[in-house]
Design a protein around this motif. Structure first.
Motif, PDB file in Angstrom:
ATOM      1  N   PRO A 137     -37.708 -27.227 -51.309  1.00 18.55           N
ATOM      2  CA  PRO A 137     -37.521 -26.362 -52.472  1.00 18.55           C
ATOM      3  C   PRO A 137     -38.154 -24.991 -52.239  1.00 18.55           C
ATOM      4  CG  PRO A 137     -38.479 -28.486 -53.107  1.00 18.55           C
ATOM      5  CD  PRO A 137     -38.487 -28.429 -51.608  1.00 18.55           C
ATOM      6  N   LEU A 138     -37.571 -23.986 -52.863  1.00 22.87           N
ATOM      7  CA  LEU A 138     -38.079 -22.618 -52.747  1.00 22.87           C
ATOM      8  C   LEU A 138     -39.071 -22.328 -53.855  1.00 22.87           C
ATOM      9  CD1 LEU A 138     -35.279 -19.993 -52.036  1.00 22.87           C
ATOM     10  CD2 LEU A 138     -37.243 -20.620 -50.658  1.00 22.87           C
ATOM     11  N   THR A 139     -40.088 -21.532 -53.541  1.00 26.00           N
ATOM     12  CA  THR A 139     -40.994 -21.045 -54.581  1.00 26.00           C
ATOM     13  C   THR A 139     -40.777 -19.543 -54.738  1.00 26.00           C
ATOM     14  OG1 THR A 139     -42.707 -20.792 -52.905  1.00 26.00           O
ATOM     15  CG2 THR A 139     -42.757 -22.810 -54.212  1.00 26.00           C
ATOM     16  N   LYS A 140     -41.209 -19.048 -55.905  1.00 26.63           N
ATOM     17  CA  LYS A 140     -40.963 -17.655 -56.266  1.00 26.63           C
ATOM     18  C   LYS A 140     -41.578 -16.673 -55.272  1.00 26.63           C
ATOM     19  CE  LYS A 140     -40.281 -15.679 -60.827  1.00 26.63           C
ATOM     20  NZ  LYS A 140     -40.666 -15.720 -62.239  1.00 26.63           N
ATOM     21  N   ASP A 141     -42.662 -17.112 -54.595  1.00 25.53           N
ATOM     22  CA  ASP A 141     -43.369 -16.200 -53.681  1.00 25.53           C
ATOM     23  C   ASP A 141     -42.794 -16.248 -52.257  1.00 25.53           C
ATOM     24  OD1 ASP A 141     -44.171 -18.738 -53.048  1.00 25.53           O
ATOM     25  OD2 ASP A 141     -46.329 -18.354 -53.193  1.00 25.53           O
ATOM     26  N   TYR A 142     -41.618 -16.856 -52.099  1.00 29.69           N
ATOM     27  CA  TYR A 142     -41.007 -16.896 -50.758  1.00 29.69           C
ATOM     28  C   TYR A 142     -40.827 -15.462 -50.266  1.00 29.69           C
ATOM     29  CZ  TYR A 142     -38.089 -18.429 -46.883  1.00 29.69           C
ATOM     30  OH  TYR A 142     -37.596 -18.688 -45.624  1.00 29.69           O
ATOM     31  N   PRO A 143     -41.305 -15.155 -49.038  1.00 30.19           N
ATOM     32  CA  PRO A 143     -41.320 -13.759 -48.584  1.00 30.19           C
ATOM     33  C   PRO A 143     -39.913 -13.148 -48.454  1.00 30.19           C
ATOM     34  CG  PRO A 143     -42.027 -15.268 -46.825  1.00 30.19           C
ATOM     35  CD  PRO A 143     -41.934 -16.079 -48.074  1.00 30.19           C
ATOM     36  N   ASN A 144     -39.770 -11.947 -48.998  1.00 29.24           N
ATOM     37  CA  ASN A 144     -38.531 -11.153 -48.861  1.00 29.24           C
ATOM     38  C   ASN A 144     -37.261 -11.896 -49.295  1.00 29.24           C
ATOM     39  OD1 ASN A 144     -39.978  -8.966 -47.671  1.00 29.24           O
ATOM     40  ND2 ASN A 144     -39.995 -10.099 -45.735  1.00 29.24           N
ATOM     41  N   LEU A 145     -37.377 -12.638 -50.384  1.00 27.85           N
ATOM     42  CA  LEU A 145     -36.248 -13.458 -50.826  1.00 27.85           C
ATOM     43  C   LEU A 145     -35.033 -12.609 -51.220  1.00 27.85           C
ATOM     44  CD1 LEU A 145     -35.151 -16.258 -51.418  1.00 27.85           C
ATOM     45  CD2 LEU A 145     -36.168 -16.127 -53.699  1.00 27.85           C
ATOM     46  N   LYS A 146     -35.278 -11.494 -51.908  1.00 25.69           N
ATOM     47  CA  LYS A 146     -34.156 -10.627 -52.341  1.00 25.69           C
ATOM     48  C   LYS A 146     -33.364 -10.131 -51.131  1.00 25.69           C
ATOM     49  CE  LYS A 146     -33.955 -10.463 -56.720  1.00 25.69           C
ATOM     50  NZ  LYS A 146     -35.067 -10.533 -57.653  1.00 25.69           N
ATOM     51  N   LYS A 147     -34.105  -9.742 -50.100  1.00 26.15           N
ATOM     52  CA  LYS A 147     -33.457  -9.249 -48.885  1.00 26.15           C
ATOM     53  C   LYS A 147     -32.707 -10.372 -48.178  1.00 26.15           C
ATOM     54  CE  LYS A 147     -34.317  -6.792 -44.551  1.00 26.15           C
ATOM     55  NZ  LYS A 147     -33.072  -7.340 -44.064  1.00 26.15           N
ATOM     56  N   LEU A 148     -33.318 -11.544 -48.149  1.00 28.11           N
ATOM     57  CA  LEU A 148     -32.670 -12.689 -47.509  1.00 28.11           C
ATOM     58  C   LEU A 148     -31.332 -12.996 -48.196  1.00 28.11           C
ATOM     59  CD1 LEU A 148     -32.580 -15.183 -45.640  1.00 28.11           C
ATOM     60  CD2 LEU A 148     -33.907 -16.414 -47.375  1.00 28.11           C
ATOM     61  N   ALA A 185     -31.059 -16.045 -58.831  1.00 29.60           N
ATOM     62  CA  ALA A 185     -31.833 -15.171 -57.938  1.00 29.60           C
ATOM     63  C   ALA A 185     -33.122 -14.668 -58.582  1.00 29.60           C
ATOM     64  CB  ALA A 185     -30.965 -13.997 -57.486  1.00 29.60           C
ATOM     65  N   ASN A 186     -33.172 -14.669 -59.921  1.00 24.67           N
ATOM     66  CA  ASN A 186     -34.389 -14.236 -60.632  1.00 24.67           C
ATOM     67  C   ASN A 186     -35.257 -15.403 -61.073  1.00 24.67           C
ATOM     68  OD1 ASN A 186     -33.701 -11.418 -60.515  1.00 24.67           O
ATOM     69  ND2 ASN A 186     -32.111 -11.884 -62.041  1.00 24.67           N
ATOM     70  N   PHE A 187     -34.943 -16.596 -60.536  1.00 18.13           N
ATOM     71  CA  PHE A 187     -35.670 -17.821 -60.874  1.00 18.13           C
ATOM     72  C   PHE A 187     -35.537 -18.184 -62.355  1.00 18.13           C
ATOM     73  CE2 PHE A 187     -37.913 -19.774 -57.295  1.00 18.13           C
ATOM     74  CZ  PHE A 187     -37.573 -18.879 -56.293  1.00 18.13           C
ATOM     75  N   ASN A 188     -34.438 -17.793 -62.953  1.00 20.81           N
ATOM     76  CA  ASN A 188     -34.120 -18.265 -64.302  1.00 20.81           C
ATOM     77  C   ASN A 188     -33.332 -19.565 -64.201  1.00 20.81           C
ATOM     78  OD1 ASN A 188     -35.263 -16.047 -65.686  1.00 20.81           O
ATOM     79  ND2 ASN A 188     -33.461 -14.820 -65.161  1.00 20.81           N
ATOM     80  N   GLU A 189     -33.674 -20.527 -65.057  1.00 22.90           N
ATOM     81  CA  GLU A 189     -32.977 -21.815 -65.041  1.00 22.90           C
ATOM     82  C   GLU A 189     -31.568 -21.660 -65.594  1.00 22.90           C
ATOM     83  OE1 GLU A 189     -35.087 -25.129 -66.771  1.00 22.90           O
ATOM     84  OE2 GLU A 189     -36.966 -24.431 -65.851  1.00 22.90           O
ATOM     85  N   GLN A 190     -30.610 -22.245 -64.878  1.00 23.84           N
ATOM     86  CA  GLN A 190     -29.206 -22.169 -65.271  1.00 23.84           C
ATOM     87  C   GLN A 190     -28.579 -23.551 -65.190  1.00 23.84           C
ATOM     88  OE1 GLN A 190     -27.898 -19.348 -66.280  1.00 23.84           O
ATOM     89  NE2 GLN A 190     -29.254 -17.782 -65.438  1.00 23.84           N
TER      90      GLN A 190
END
Ligand code: ZN
Length: 185
Positions: free
Chosen positions: A20-31, A123-128
């Motif tokens: 699972p991914l956490t919010k602090d995963y480095p450079n997630l937006k770029k990835l 992508a913003n860690f909002n639950e959907q």
């Protein structure tokens, strides 16, 4: 933004259990942006993180090219799925032809449920939560499988598998020609 090389059959990362991914995963937006660019460059409609060598619970989808001009209402644009869980499957299954950027030039029909419900973080860690059917459901189920280490060829019977075996061998040996960056080259 770089186009990332796509890991091909039968690299071990495609079979790994993803984390699972956490919010602090480095450079997630770029990835995520790089994954979309990589996906478009290879004319894919979905890309899962293991396909770029990362065993994490993330995939990107843009199924719009699957729809006709008069199906504008079915187009959802770019979708990002983080830590997804398919919570229910419809009873009815249909066969549709699938391919995979990690298994170039192999296409075959796979039976899957038409309808699914999936819970995930965007992508913003909002639950959907999304109910999907048609091509969107199909693409999501294919990418979701990648996070479980499952490939669409796993669903094929032994007869179909024998037919595609020489192609699988050449992909595995890296002797197959493909017009987007892959591992192995
Ligand atoms: Zn795939």
């Amino acid at each position: 933004m770089p186009i990332l090389p796509i890991v091909t059959f039968n690299d071990a990362v495609l079979r790994e259990k993803t984390k699972p991914l956490t919010k602090d995963y480095p450079n997630l937006k770029k990835l995520i942006a790089d994954m979309f660019e990589t996906m478009y460059n290879s004319h894919g409609v979905g890309l899962a993180a293991p396909q770029i060598g990362l065993p994490i619970q993330l995939f990107t989808v843009n199924a719009d090219p699957m729809f006709e001009d008069d199906e504008e209402d079915l187009k959802m644009g770019e979708l990002v799925f983080i830590n997804p869980k398919i919570t229910s499957y419809g009873d009815q299954k249909i066969p549709l032809e699938e391919g995979c950027l990690s298994i170039p030039d192999v296409r075959d029909r796979v039976f899957r449920p038409i309808e699914i419900t999936i819970s995930y973080l965007d992508a913003n860690f909002n639950e959907q939560t999304m109910k999907a059917d048609g091509w969107l459901s199909r693409v999501i189920q294919h990418e979701y499988d990648h996070l479980q280490g499952v490939l669409f060829i796993d669903y094929l019977g032994s007869f179909r598998k024998r037919i595609i075996q020489s192609k699988l061998d050449s992909i595995e040996n890296g002797t197959f020609l493909v017009d987007y960056p892959v591992v192995p080259k």
